[in-house]
Design a protein around this motif. Structure first.
Motif, PDB file in Angstrom:
ATOM      1  N   ASP A 128      -8.004  -0.886 -10.304  1.00 54.03           N
ATOM      2  CA  ASP A 128      -7.299  -0.050  -9.323  1.00 54.03           C
ATOM      3  C   ASP A 128      -8.200   0.299  -8.148  1.00 54.03           C
ATOM      4  O   ASP A 128      -7.748   0.325  -6.996  1.00 54.03           O
ATOM      5  CB  ASP A 128      -6.784   1.233  -9.981  1.00 54.03           C
ATOM      6  CG  ASP A 128      -5.850   2.000  -9.046  1.00 54.03           C
ATOM      7  OD1 ASP A 128      -4.682   1.595  -8.919  1.00 54.03           O
ATOM      8  OD2 ASP A 128      -6.303   2.985  -8.422  1.00 54.03           O
ATOM      9  N   ALA A 129      -9.477   0.545  -8.431  1.00 55.41           N
ATOM     10  CA  ALA A 129     -10.416   0.866  -7.355  1.00 55.41           C
ATOM     11  C   ALA A 129     -10.557  -0.306  -6.395  1.00 55.41           C
ATOM     12  O   ALA A 129     -10.636  -0.129  -5.167  1.00 55.41           O
ATOM     13  CB  ALA A 129     -11.776   1.232  -7.936  1.00 55.41           C
ATOM     14  N   TRP A 144      -2.315  -4.589 -12.178  1.00 62.05           N
ATOM     15  CA  TRP A 144      -2.005  -5.220 -10.898  1.00 62.05           C
ATOM     16  C   TRP A 144      -1.951  -6.723 -11.075  1.00 62.05           C
ATOM     17  O   TRP A 144      -2.855  -7.329 -11.649  1.00 62.05           O
ATOM     18  CB  TRP A 144      -3.049  -4.845  -9.850  1.00 62.05           C
ATOM     19  CG  TRP A 144      -2.972  -3.412  -9.453  1.00 62.05           C
ATOM     20  CD1 TRP A 144      -3.742  -2.371  -9.913  1.00 62.05           C
ATOM     21  CD2 TRP A 144      -2.030  -2.833  -8.543  1.00 62.05           C
ATOM     22  NE1 TRP A 144      -3.343  -1.197  -9.339  1.00 62.05           N
ATOM     23  CE2 TRP A 144      -2.300  -1.441  -8.484  1.00 62.05           C
ATOM     24  CE3 TRP A 144      -1.001  -3.342  -7.756  1.00 62.05           C
ATOM     25  CZ2 TRP A 144      -1.563  -0.563  -7.685  1.00 62.05           C
ATOM     26  CZ3 TRP A 144      -0.273  -2.482  -6.958  1.00 62.05           C
ATOM     27  CH2 TRP A 144      -0.547  -1.120  -6.926  1.00 62.05           C
ATOM     28  N   LYS A 185      -8.267  -2.694  -5.854  1.00 63.18           N
ATOM     29  CA  LYS A 185      -7.004  -2.819  -5.127  1.00 63.18           C
ATOM     30  C   LYS A 185      -6.924  -1.786  -4.001  1.00 63.18           C
ATOM     31  O   LYS A 185      -6.536  -2.102  -2.869  1.00 63.18           O
ATOM     32  CB  LYS A 185      -5.842  -2.619  -6.102  1.00 63.18           C
ATOM     33  CG  LYS A 185      -4.475  -2.880  -5.498  1.00 63.18           C
ATOM     34  CD  LYS A 185      -4.241  -4.365  -5.335  1.00 63.18           C
ATOM     35  CE  LYS A 185      -2.839  -4.643  -4.823  1.00 63.18           C
ATOM     36  NZ  LYS A 185      -2.585  -6.090  -4.700  1.00 63.18           N
ATOM     37  N   GLU A 186      -7.304  -0.571  -4.304  1.00 69.96           N
ATOM     38  CA  GLU A 186      -7.264   0.511  -3.319  1.00 69.96           C
ATOM     39  C   GLU A 186      -8.166   0.187  -2.119  1.00 69.96           C
ATOM     40  O   GLU A 186      -7.755   0.333  -0.965  1.00 69.96           O
ATOM     41  CB  GLU A 186      -7.703   1.816  -3.981  1.00 69.96           C
ATOM     42  CG  GLU A 186      -7.797   3.004  -3.043  1.00 69.96           C
ATOM     43  CD  GLU A 186      -6.447   3.551  -2.614  1.00 69.96           C
ATOM     44  OE1 GLU A 186      -6.391   4.247  -1.593  1.00 69.96           O
ATOM     45  OE2 GLU A 186      -5.449   3.276  -3.305  1.00 69.96           O
ATOM     46  N   ARG A 187      -9.398  -0.227  -2.394  1.00 70.54           N
ATOM     47  CA  ARG A 187     -10.333  -0.510  -1.317  1.00 70.54           C
ATOM     48  C   ARG A 187      -9.863  -1.675  -0.450  1.00 70.54           C
ATOM     49  O   ARG A 187      -9.954  -1.628   0.787  1.00 70.54           O
ATOM     50  CB  ARG A 187     -11.721  -0.812  -1.893  1.00 70.54           C
ATOM     51  CG  ARG A 187     -12.584   0.412  -2.135  1.00 70.54           C
ATOM     52  CD  ARG A 187     -13.054   1.065  -0.843  1.00 70.54           C
ATOM     53  NE  ARG A 187     -13.789   0.142   0.015  1.00 70.54           N
ATOM     54  CZ  ARG A 187     -15.096  -0.105  -0.085  1.00 70.54           C
ATOM     55  NH1 ARG A 187     -15.820   0.522  -1.006  1.00 70.54           N
ATOM     56  NH2 ARG A 187     -15.687  -0.968   0.740  1.00 70.54           N
ATOM     57  N   LYS A 234       2.289   1.620  -3.402  1.00 68.01           N
ATOM     58  CA  LYS A 234       1.256   2.118  -4.318  1.00 68.01           C
ATOM     59  C   LYS A 234       1.179   3.636  -4.251  1.00 68.01           C
ATOM     60  O   LYS A 234       1.136   4.322  -5.281  1.00 68.01           O
ATOM     61  CB  LYS A 234      -0.101   1.501  -3.968  1.00 68.01           C
ATOM     62  CG  LYS A 234      -1.250   1.863  -4.915  1.00 68.01           C
ATOM     63  CD  LYS A 234      -2.528   1.118  -4.518  1.00 68.01           C
ATOM     64  CE  LYS A 234      -3.634   1.274  -5.550  1.00 68.01           C
ATOM     65  NZ  LYS A 234      -4.186   2.636  -5.650  1.00 68.01           N
ATOM     66  N   ARG A 235       1.181   4.189  -3.057  1.00 74.10           N
ATOM     67  CA  ARG A 235       1.112   5.634  -2.894  1.00 74.10           C
ATOM     68  C   ARG A 235       2.349   6.336  -3.483  1.00 74.10           C
ATOM     69  O   ARG A 235       2.228   7.365  -4.155  1.00 74.10           O
ATOM     70  CB  ARG A 235       0.994   6.002  -1.416  1.00 74.10           C
ATOM     71  CG  ARG A 235      -0.404   5.870  -0.862  1.00 74.10           C
ATOM     72  CD  ARG A 235      -1.325   6.934  -1.468  1.00 74.10           C
ATOM     73  NE  ARG A 235      -2.674   6.818  -0.921  1.00 74.10           N
ATOM     74  CZ  ARG A 235      -3.606   6.010  -1.409  1.00 74.10           C
ATOM     75  NH1 ARG A 235      -3.332   5.251  -2.469  1.00 74.10           N
ATOM     76  NH2 ARG A 235      -4.804   5.960  -0.863  1.00 74.10           N
ATOM     77  N   PHE A 270       0.840  -1.194   0.000  1.00 74.60           N
ATOM     78  CA  PHE A 270       0.000   0.000   0.000  1.00 74.60           C
ATOM     79  C   PHE A 270       0.880   1.250   0.000  1.00 74.60           C
ATOM     80  O   PHE A 270       0.622   2.222  -0.720  1.00 74.60           O
ATOM     81  CB  PHE A 270      -0.913  -0.016   1.220  1.00 74.60           C
ATOM     82  CG  PHE A 270      -2.138   0.856   1.104  1.00 74.60           C
ATOM     83  CD1 PHE A 270      -2.468   1.499  -0.081  1.00 74.60           C
ATOM     84  CD2 PHE A 270      -2.988   1.021   2.187  1.00 74.60           C
ATOM     85  CE1 PHE A 270      -3.611   2.290  -0.191  1.00 74.60           C
ATOM     86  CE2 PHE A 270      -4.127   1.813   2.104  1.00 74.60           C
ATOM     87  CZ  PHE A 270      -4.437   2.448   0.919  1.00 74.60           C
ATOM     88  N   SER A 302      -6.896  -0.508   1.752  1.00 69.80           N
ATOM     89  CA  SER A 302      -7.347   0.429   2.778  1.00 69.80           C
ATOM     90  C   SER A 302      -8.213  -0.261   3.823  1.00 69.80           C
ATOM     91  O   SER A 302      -8.018  -0.081   5.034  1.00 69.80           O
ATOM     92  CB  SER A 302      -8.117   1.582   2.132  1.00 69.80           C
ATOM     93  OG  SER A 302      -8.601   2.469   3.135  1.00 69.80           O
ATOM     94  N   LEU A 323      -1.443   7.513   5.092  1.00 72.20           N
ATOM     95  CA  LEU A 323      -2.185   6.298   5.440  1.00 72.20           C
ATOM     96  C   LEU A 323      -2.179   6.100   6.957  1.00 72.20           C
ATOM     97  O   LEU A 323      -1.176   6.378   7.615  1.00 72.20           O
ATOM     98  CB  LEU A 323      -1.560   5.076   4.753  1.00 72.20           C
ATOM     99  CG  LEU A 323      -1.392   5.174   3.231  1.00 72.20           C
ATOM    100  CD1 LEU A 323      -0.626   3.967   2.701  1.00 72.20           C
ATOM    101  CD2 LEU A 323      -2.748   5.295   2.548  1.00 72.20           C
ATOM    102  N   GLU A 359       2.191   6.163  -7.252  1.00 77.11           N
ATOM    103  CA  GLU A 359       1.164   7.077  -7.751  1.00 77.11           C
ATOM    104  C   GLU A 359       1.656   8.522  -7.745  1.00 77.11           C
ATOM    105  O   GLU A 359       1.336   9.299  -8.654  1.00 77.11           O
ATOM    106  CB  GLU A 359      -0.109   6.948  -6.908  1.00 77.11           C
ATOM    107  CG  GLU A 359      -0.867   5.661  -7.157  1.00 77.11           C
ATOM    108  CD  GLU A 359      -1.965   5.411  -6.136  1.00 77.11           C
ATOM    109  OE1 GLU A 359      -2.841   4.575  -6.417  1.00 77.11           O
ATOM    110  OE2 GLU A 359      -1.937   6.042  -5.046  1.00 77.11           O
TER     111      GLU A 359
END
Length: 235
Positions: free
Chosen positions: A118-119, A41, A121-123, A21-22, A18, A126, A89, A25
């Motif tokens: 991506d959405a 991914w 993976k992000e969820r 990823k940030r 995570f 998190s 985070l 990005e």
């Protein structure tokens, strides 16, 4: 338009993934050719043998299954949480629900088929590290599929069939073939590889190098035109 493909091997149960990823990005947002970049991914599991549900805390899991001293685990948590905080985070290792991530990876593949990879993976990242959600829970994954706008019938298939299981395993195999033994791992155009949650500046340098490698400057009739140099200008 020239394109660049970036594949990221990652596990949703990996705290550095995570953070990576940030940082990636942040670099991509400043990359002048970002619109020509495709990000995919790829699945990876740190512990494929983990039960779907583990009755214990993250600290207990790492202490018992990985043989790490509890004090060492706590120190690692503090360090990782501090690094995560630097990326905006808020990790809560005391709330993490330890669970097998295989079905979550299948959900990511399903989401990819609907342009929501991506959405998803992000969820998952998190919810796992910041909100204590059980990423192995059928109820949670079903609700997440709904939040992502995925067809209910397709989400249901994740629990009644083995759909996308081969896709996840193929990611594992490709990662092994590339020599990947830890995540996150970033592969650019199958030429450049970066291991770990590198600083954003390192990702920026890699993106620029990969772009130059894929799009070399070609000089046409370079000796025919008037120009200026260290010793003066053409006359």
């Amino acid at each position: 338009m020239p394109s660049m493909k970036i594949e990221i091997w990652s596990d949703v149960a990996c705290p550095w993934c995570f953070i990576g990823k940030r940082r990636f990005e942040a670099a991509l947002a400043e990359f002048p050719h970002r619109d020509a970049v495709e990000v995919q991914w790829r699945s990876y599991q740190l512990d494929p043998g983990l039960p779907e549900h583990y009755d214990g805390t993250e600290l207990e899991y790492l202490s018992t299954r990985k043989g790490m001293a509890p004090q060492q685990v706590s120190q690692m948590f503090d360090h990782v949480a501090e690094q995560a905080k630097g990326e905006g985070l808020e990790y809560r290792f005391d709330k993490v629900a330890v669970a097998n991530s295989f079905t979550a990876h299948r959900l990511i593949h399903l989401a990819a088929a609907h342009g929501r990879q991506d959405a998803a993976k992000e969820r998952l990242l998190s919810d796992h590290f910041e909100h204590g959600k059980d990423i192995g829970s059928r109820d949670y994954l079903t609700a997440l599929g709904g939040d992502l706008g995925l067809p209910d019938a397709d989400v249901e298939e994740l629990f009644t069939t083995d759909k996308y299981a081969d896709d996840v395993r193929n990611d594992f195999e490709e990662g092994r073939a590339l020599g990947i033994s830890g995540v996150p791992f970033f592969v650019i155009d199958r030429k450049f590889g970066l291991s770990g949650a590198q600083p954003a500046a390192t990702f920026t340098a890699a993106l620029n190098q990969a772009w130059q490698d894929a799009n070399p400057l070609v000089l046409v009739n370079s000796g025919d035109g008037e120009a200026c140099g260290p010793d003066g200008c053409s006359v």
